[in-house]
Design a protein around this motif. Sequence first.
Motif, PDB file in Angstrom:
ATOM      1  N   GLN A  82      25.200 -51.832  11.238  1.00  0.00           N
ATOM      2  CA  GLN A  82      24.436 -51.585  12.454  1.00  0.00           C
ATOM      3  C   GLN A  82      23.616 -52.849  12.711  1.00  0.00           C
ATOM      4  OE1 GLN A  82      21.428 -48.541  12.274  1.00  0.00           O
ATOM      5  NE2 GLN A  82      21.064 -48.584  14.480  1.00  0.00           N
ATOM      6  N   TRP A  83      23.840 -53.460  13.870  1.00  0.00           N
ATOM      7  CA  TRP A  83      23.167 -54.705  14.199  1.00  0.00           C
ATOM      8  C   TRP A  83      21.923 -54.423  15.021  1.00  0.00           C
ATOM      9  CZ3 TRP A  83      24.898 -59.431  12.396  1.00  0.00           C
ATOM     10  CH2 TRP A  83      26.177 -59.438  11.817  1.00  0.00           C
ATOM     11  N   ARG A  84      20.772 -54.961  14.575  1.00  0.00           N
ATOM     12  CA  ARG A  84      19.530 -54.875  15.341  1.00  0.00           C
ATOM     13  C   ARG A  84      19.144 -56.312  15.701  1.00  0.00           C
ATOM     14  NH1 ARG A  84      16.922 -49.926  14.603  1.00  0.00           N
ATOM     15  NH2 ARG A  84      15.713 -50.642  16.407  1.00  0.00           N
ATOM     16  N   LEU A  85      19.773 -56.837  16.746  1.00  0.00           N
ATOM     17  CA  LEU A  85      19.601 -58.240  17.112  1.00  0.00           C
ATOM     18  C   LEU A  85      18.559 -58.409  18.215  1.00  0.00           C
ATOM     19  CD1 LEU A  85      23.337 -59.369  17.050  1.00  0.00           C
ATOM     20  CD2 LEU A  85      21.599 -59.699  15.282  1.00  0.00           C
ATOM     21  N   GLY A  86      17.863 -59.529  18.197  1.00  0.00           N
ATOM     22  CA  GLY A  86      16.810 -59.782  19.168  1.00  0.00           C
ATOM     23  C   GLY A  86      15.578 -58.942  18.921  1.00  0.00           C
ATOM     24  N   VAL A  87      15.478 -58.367  17.718  1.00  0.00           N
ATOM     25  CA  VAL A  87      14.336 -57.514  17.365  1.00  0.00           C
ATOM     26  C   VAL A  87      13.776 -57.997  16.024  1.00  0.00           C
ATOM     27  CG1 VAL A  87      13.524 -55.143  17.021  1.00  0.00           C
ATOM     28  CG2 VAL A  87      15.527 -55.567  18.458  1.00  0.00           C
ATOM     29  N   PRO A  88      12.760 -58.844  16.035  1.00  0.00           N
ATOM     30  CA  PRO A  88      12.228 -59.359  14.771  1.00  0.00           C
ATOM     31  C   PRO A  88      11.611 -58.261  13.908  1.00  0.00           C
ATOM     32  CG  PRO A  88      11.397 -60.614  16.666  1.00  0.00           C
ATOM     33  CD  PRO A  88      12.072 -59.396  17.202  1.00  0.00           C
ATOM     34  N   ALA A  89      11.650 -58.473  12.592  1.00  0.00           N
ATOM     35  CA  ALA A  89      10.883 -57.631  11.678  1.00  0.00           C
ATOM     36  C   ALA A  89       9.417 -58.040  11.777  1.00  0.00           C
ATOM     37  CB  ALA A  89      11.392 -57.798  10.257  1.00  0.00           C
ATOM     38  N   THR A  90       8.520 -57.041  11.763  1.00  0.00           N
ATOM     39  CA  THR A  90       7.086 -57.337  11.913  1.00  0.00           C
ATOM     40  C   THR A  90       6.268 -56.888  10.712  1.00  0.00           C
ATOM     41  OG1 THR A  90       6.798 -55.248  13.106  1.00  0.00           O
ATOM     42  CG2 THR A  90       7.136 -57.243  14.430  1.00  0.00           C
ATOM     43  N   GLY A  91       6.862 -56.146   9.796  1.00  0.00           N
ATOM     44  CA  GLY A  91       6.098 -55.698   8.633  1.00  0.00           C
ATOM     45  C   GLY A  91       6.980 -55.036   7.603  1.00  0.00           C
ATOM     46  N   LEU A  92       6.426 -54.912   6.390  1.00  0.00           N
ATOM     47  CA  LEU A  92       7.156 -54.302   5.283  1.00  0.00           C
ATOM     48  C   LEU A  92       6.210 -53.372   4.525  1.00  0.00           C
ATOM     49  CD1 LEU A  92       9.522 -54.057   3.250  1.00  0.00           C
ATOM     50  CD2 LEU A  92       8.614 -56.116   2.117  1.00  0.00           C
ATOM     51  N   ASP A  93       6.625 -52.130   4.353  1.00  0.00           N
ATOM     52  CA  ASP A  93       5.909 -51.163   3.524  1.00  0.00           C
ATOM     53  C   ASP A  93       6.735 -50.947   2.267  1.00  0.00           C
ATOM     54  OD1 ASP A  93       4.825 -48.905   2.296  1.00  0.00           O
ATOM     55  OD2 ASP A  93       4.286 -47.953   4.198  1.00  0.00           O
ATOM     56  N   MET A  94       6.344 -51.630   1.180  1.00  0.00           N
ATOM     57  CA  MET A  94       7.154 -51.566  -0.041  1.00  0.00           C
ATOM     58  C   MET A  94       7.072 -50.191  -0.700  1.00  0.00           C
ATOM     59  SD  MET A  94       7.238 -55.214  -1.961  1.00  0.00           S
ATOM     60  CE  MET A  94       5.540 -55.244  -2.526  1.00  0.00           C
ATOM     61  N   ALA A  95       5.919 -49.537  -0.582  1.00  0.00           N
ATOM     62  CA  ALA A  95       5.779 -48.216  -1.212  1.00  0.00           C
ATOM     63  C   ALA A  95       6.699 -47.198  -0.552  1.00  0.00           C
ATOM     64  CB  ALA A  95       4.328 -47.755  -1.136  1.00  0.00           C
ATOM     65  N   ALA A  96       6.765 -47.228   0.777  1.00  0.00           N
ATOM     66  CA  ALA A  96       7.605 -46.274   1.515  1.00  0.00           C
ATOM     67  C   ALA A  96       9.029 -46.793   1.704  1.00  0.00           C
ATOM     68  CB  ALA A  96       6.986 -45.983   2.881  1.00  0.00           C
ATOM     69  N   ARG A  97       9.275 -48.039   1.296  1.00  0.00           N
ATOM     70  CA  ARG A  97      10.587 -48.689   1.479  1.00  0.00           C
ATOM     71  C   ARG A  97      11.026 -48.650   2.937  1.00  0.00           C
ATOM     72  NH1 ARG A  97      14.403 -46.872  -3.635  1.00  0.00           N
ATOM     73  NH2 ARG A  97      13.271 -48.022  -5.252  1.00  0.00           N
ATOM     74  N   ARG A  98      10.183 -49.214   3.781  1.00  0.00           N
ATOM     75  CA  ARG A  98      10.485 -49.241   5.207  1.00  0.00           C
ATOM     76  C   ARG A  98      10.165 -50.622   5.782  1.00  0.00           C
ATOM     77  NH1 ARG A  98      11.824 -44.342   6.726  1.00  0.00           N
ATOM     78  NH2 ARG A  98      11.803 -44.798   8.954  1.00  0.00           N
ATOM     79  N   VAL A  99      11.038 -51.085   6.698  1.00  0.00           N
ATOM     80  CA  VAL A  99      10.820 -52.326   7.431  1.00  0.00           C
ATOM     81  C   VAL A  99      10.417 -51.967   8.850  1.00  0.00           C
ATOM     82  CG1 VAL A  99      11.896 -54.429   8.330  1.00  0.00           C
ATOM     83  CG2 VAL A  99      12.515 -53.604   6.054  1.00  0.00           C
ATOM     84  N   ARG A 100       9.294 -52.529   9.311  1.00  0.00           N
ATOM     85  CA  ARG A 100       8.846 -52.290  10.685  1.00  0.00           C
ATOM     86  C   ARG A 100       9.443 -53.348  11.609  1.00  0.00           C
ATOM     87  NH1 ARG A 100       4.214 -51.292   7.785  1.00  0.00           N
ATOM     88  NH2 ARG A 100       3.296 -53.346   8.202  1.00  0.00           N
ATOM     89  N   LEU A 101       9.866 -52.919  12.798  1.00  0.00           N
ATOM     90  CA  LEU A 101      10.476 -53.822  13.773  1.00  0.00           C
ATOM     91  C   LEU A 101       9.580 -53.982  14.991  1.00  0.00           C
ATOM     92  CD1 LEU A 101      14.179 -52.553  13.682  1.00  0.00           C
ATOM     93  CD2 LEU A 101      13.072 -54.275  12.231  1.00  0.00           C
ATOM     94  N   ALA A 102       9.834 -55.065  15.744  1.00  0.00           N
ATOM     95  CA  ALA A 102       8.989 -55.401  16.894  1.00  0.00           C
ATOM     96  C   ALA A 102       9.043 -54.350  17.985  1.00  0.00           C
ATOM     97  CB  ALA A 102       9.408 -56.768  17.447  1.00  0.00           C
ATOM     98  N   ASP A 103      10.129 -53.571  18.045  1.00  0.00           N
ATOM     99  CA  ASP A 103      10.230 -52.546  19.094  1.00  0.00           C
ATOM    100  C   ASP A 103       9.566 -51.227  18.694  1.00  0.00           C
ATOM    101  OD1 ASP A 103      11.978 -51.563  17.212  1.00  0.00           O
ATOM    102  OD2 ASP A 103      13.769 -51.641  18.490  1.00  0.00           O
ATOM    103  N   GLY A 104       8.844 -51.236  17.541  1.00  0.00           N
ATOM    104  CA  GLY A 104       8.150 -50.034  17.099  1.00  0.00           C
ATOM    105  C   GLY A 104       8.954 -49.170  16.153  1.00  0.00           C
ATOM    106  N   ASP A 105      10.231 -49.455  16.016  1.00  0.00           N
ATOM    107  CA  ASP A 105      11.081 -48.678  15.117  1.00  0.00           C
ATOM    108  C   ASP A 105      10.815 -49.065  13.665  1.00  0.00           C
ATOM    109  OD1 ASP A 105      12.961 -46.847  14.383  1.00  0.00           O
ATOM    110  OD2 ASP A 105      14.695 -47.935  15.193  1.00  0.00           O
TER     111      ASP A 105
END
Length: 464
Positions: A82-105
């Motif tokens: 699954q390609w998420r292009l043109g959407v930079p990563a903006t944060g990382l929650d290592m405890a929850a194992r989640r990557v935050r993206l610029a579009d709020g996802d």
Amino acid sequence: MSGDGILDRLKREGRVVVVGASLAGLRAAETLREKGFAGSLTMVGDEPYEPYDRPPLSKQVLLGRATPDHTSLPRRRAIDAQWRLGVPATGLDMAARRVRLADGDEVGYDRLLIATGVRARPWPRESEAELDGVFVLRTRDDATGLERALAQNPRRVLVIGAGFTGSEIASACRERGIAVTVAERAAAPLVGALGGVVGQVAAEIQREHGVDLRCGIMVTGLEGDAANRVRAAHLSDGNTVDADVVVVCLGALRNTEWLAGSGLGAGPRGIACDAGCRAFDIRGIVTDDVYVAGDVARSPHPLFGYQFLSLEHWGNAVAQAETAAHNMMSDSVDRRPHIWVPAFWSSQFGVNIKSVGVPSMGTEILIAQGALNERRFTGVYGYQGRVIGAVTFDQTKWLQFYQQLIETTAPFPPSFATVDRRPEGQRPVDADFPDPSVPTSGPTVTLTGYSPADRRMTFTPAGH
């Protein structure tokens, strides 16, 4: 559940996220599928394009021989991602194992590979950097804009910084018949990467090809006209260069800002990882589910005193990505180290330049084959009595031999004589590298010390 069971489940139904949809990210994704990973794979990229090759941007594209949309990287296999292009990563929650993206996802993962690479260092004064005609060169869009500007036959191009990228751009300008001035803070081109002995040869080659090369000079400001288009640059010696295209080549910034506050050992020098590509946290503890590869990584290397190395090298990005992907899908006993010997190449002014090892660690250089004045030679670098690096100008055939000397920590100077060693190669001389605290268009290999949590780094822009 046993370790084998957990690994089998990861391969069957795990979630892998790759942040950085370029060379390292793509090769890692392909390797994951080759290793039998059948779970979900998400590729996150800040550019709107699928992975493409960067070296042609400063070579064939600027010469008008290829268009940026023809630089896509060849695929070794389908990766079903699954390609998420043109959407930079903006944060990382290592405890929850989640990557935050610029579009709020947010995207969850069981294994994360960070391959966010580097970006071009911009001109430090924003108002001047935004003038029409001022460029950097790193991305497809950068190359598109710069090639269009060159195609309009500017009266003069000014290149700020004479590292490899700046020198290749100057070469492309001269090949297109465009007048070009190169301003370099150091005493010669390429000195941060190859030292002053080799840098003087590069300087002679540039001047012979009609480059107006100004060394020991800083650009102190860019000037625009009423239409907000660049028209001139002011130099530290009081001179002014009229130019309607300016290309800023002041090195790279590692893309780590999005990890601020994540707890990962990430800073301006890159993201620290162990020899198996697992990321360290800020306490120096290695993580089990976050891996790093490519230009953004800094990892310890046994051949170089286990110092952390950051490598801006095409081949290193591929090899490190493959190692990271292998280790992601392996038990600890099956993991392998990434100990690739740095290698780099450049083509400029009709000369093929290649290096192996870490020349910038060298204190001495021996011209082991050929001669500097013939522009066809092999230079071998020594550090503390051992061979640490080598560079060739139009003499690639010798490089593999010297790579073996580096890998076996052979003594320096080499004891053997060679058929074409000239009098200048009978004894080593000072390699003449600049003071590392003074910014130049620097090495493509950077030694960054021993601390995995080191976040300190200062840089004074070449224009200041």
